[in-house]
Design a protein around this motif. Sequence first.
Motif, mmCIF file in Angstrom:
data_model
loop_
_atom_site.group_PDB
_atom_site.id
_atom_site.type_symbol
_atom_site.label_atom_id
_atom_site.label_comp_id
_atom_site.label_asym_id
_atom_site.label_seq_id
_atom_site.Cartn_x
_atom_site.Cartn_y
_atom_site.Cartn_z
ATOM 1 N N ARG A 220 0.823 -1.208 0.000
ATOM 2 C CA ARG A 220 0.000 0.000 0.000
ATOM 3 C C ARG A 220 0.860 1.261 0.000
ATOM 4 O O ARG A 220 0.491 2.290 -0.560
ATOM 5 N N GLU A 236 -6.435 -10.737 -9.704
ATOM 6 C CA GLU A 236 -6.995 -9.388 -9.571
ATOM 7 C C GLU A 236 -5.900 -8.370 -9.871
ATOM 8 O O GLU A 236 -4.730 -8.592 -9.573
ATOM 9 N N THR A 242 -7.676 0.672 -4.655
ATOM 10 C CA THR A 242 -8.950 0.034 -5.017
ATOM 11 C C THR A 242 -8.925 -1.453 -4.721
ATOM 12 O O THR A 242 -9.872 -2.010 -4.136
ATOM 13 N N ASP A 245 -8.781 -1.912 -0.830
ATOM 14 C CA ASP A 245 -9.947 -1.424 -0.082
ATOM 15 C C ASP A 245 -11.245 -2.081 -0.515
ATOM 16 O O ASP A 245 -12.195 -2.169 0.270
ATOM 17 N N ASP A 246 -11.296 -2.549 -1.754
ATOM 18 C CA ASP A 246 -12.532 -3.161 -2.265
ATOM 19 C C ASP A 246 -12.195 -4.380 -3.117
ATOM 20 O O ASP A 246 -12.461 -4.405 -4.330
ATOM 21 N N PRO A 247 -11.610 -5.400 -2.521
ATOM 22 C CA PRO A 247 -11.190 -6.571 -3.299
ATOM 23 C C PRO A 247 -12.393 -7.331 -3.848
ATOM 24 O O PRO A 247 -13.394 -7.500 -3.155
ATOM 25 N N GLN A 248 -12.261 -7.794 -5.076
ATOM 26 C CA GLN A 248 -13.358 -8.499 -5.726
ATOM 27 C C GLN A 248 -13.155 -10.005 -5.752
ATOM 28 O O GLN A 248 -14.114 -10.768 -5.721
ATOM 29 N N THR A 252 -8.060 -12.546 -2.917
ATOM 30 C CA THR A 252 -7.613 -11.251 -2.391
ATOM 31 C C THR A 252 -8.307 -10.945 -1.076
ATOM 32 O O THR A 252 -7.688 -10.455 -0.130
ATOM 33 N N GLN A 253 -9.584 -11.249 -1.003
ATOM 34 C CA GLN A 253 -10.328 -11.039 0.233
ATOM 35 C C GLN A 253 -9.735 -11.873 1.375
ATOM 36 O O GLN A 253 -9.611 -11.403 2.508
ATOM 37 N N SER A 257 -8.071 -10.551 4.849
ATOM 38 C CA SER A 257 -8.652 -10.957 6.133
ATOM 39 C C SER A 257 -7.602 -11.555 7.061
ATOM 40 O O SER A 257 -7.793 -11.602 8.275
#
Length: 283
Positions: A220, A236, A242, A245-248, A252-253, A257
């Motif tokens: 980051r 991804e 982006t 902060d907003d992983p799709q 990545t999520q 976590s």
Amino acid sequence: MSELLRLDNLRKVFHVRASAGEPAGELVAVDNVSFTLPPGGSLAVVGESGSGKTMVARMVAGLETPTSGAIVLDGSPVEAARAGRGARKARARRMQMVFQDPYTSLDPKQTIEAAIEELLRAHFSWDADRRRERVAQLLDQVGLDRRQGGARPRALSGGQRQRAAIARALALQPRLLILDEAVAALDVSVQAQIINLLADLRAETGVAYLFISHDLGVVRQVSHDCVVMHRGRVVEAGRTATVLDDPQDPYTQALLSAVPRPGWVPRRRVGAQQPTAPQEVGG
């Protein structure tokens, strides 16, 4: 925007011999990876160990040959196996690499000044005074003094050795610096110093960074864009803020976590011995 570096469908496959009753097969380390990096940009390749990120870096650096696909640096293809001495020297002037452990990339018998001057002597027909002037400039750029420049690697701290490795990598004024887990072995406070140094150097020199890391907090801070890899594939990609902060993608999520957050307390393993008295969190 123009491209400094472009990877097109990069693929690396290892042939595995049969052993212990297991049949021969193929191990796909990198599978159809594509991305671009603009001049002066900063892109991070993120993933766990075994994701293929370091293999991508090694192929970009010309240390490994892709099974298929193309790598184009500054308009010229990167060809590891077929590159002659002249081509390798030309590539070194455009691209350098900084490794996780600077002690293994610096000659333990050479002083830092001698290691940098040796590189300058190999690439430029400068006299001794000009080489010494350039060495002094590089040491100053990375925050090392003359005493540290005259020392051998074993006499320096880990952070000082990494500064020396960065100075040596910048000696030829490359357009691209590949940083393979370049701060992973450093203490957190020293990490912050090196990250700030890298930001200053990029602003000062215009060098582009390809940053290989598993540490999302570091990513980051050092990159504008990032690519997330899992099992050799890109899952991804996009602007770093982006993606983080907003992983799709579920992978990545899951990575995010797993990052400890303020107030995080490690869970006790099932079956672990209970403490005999209440334990304070922190310290």
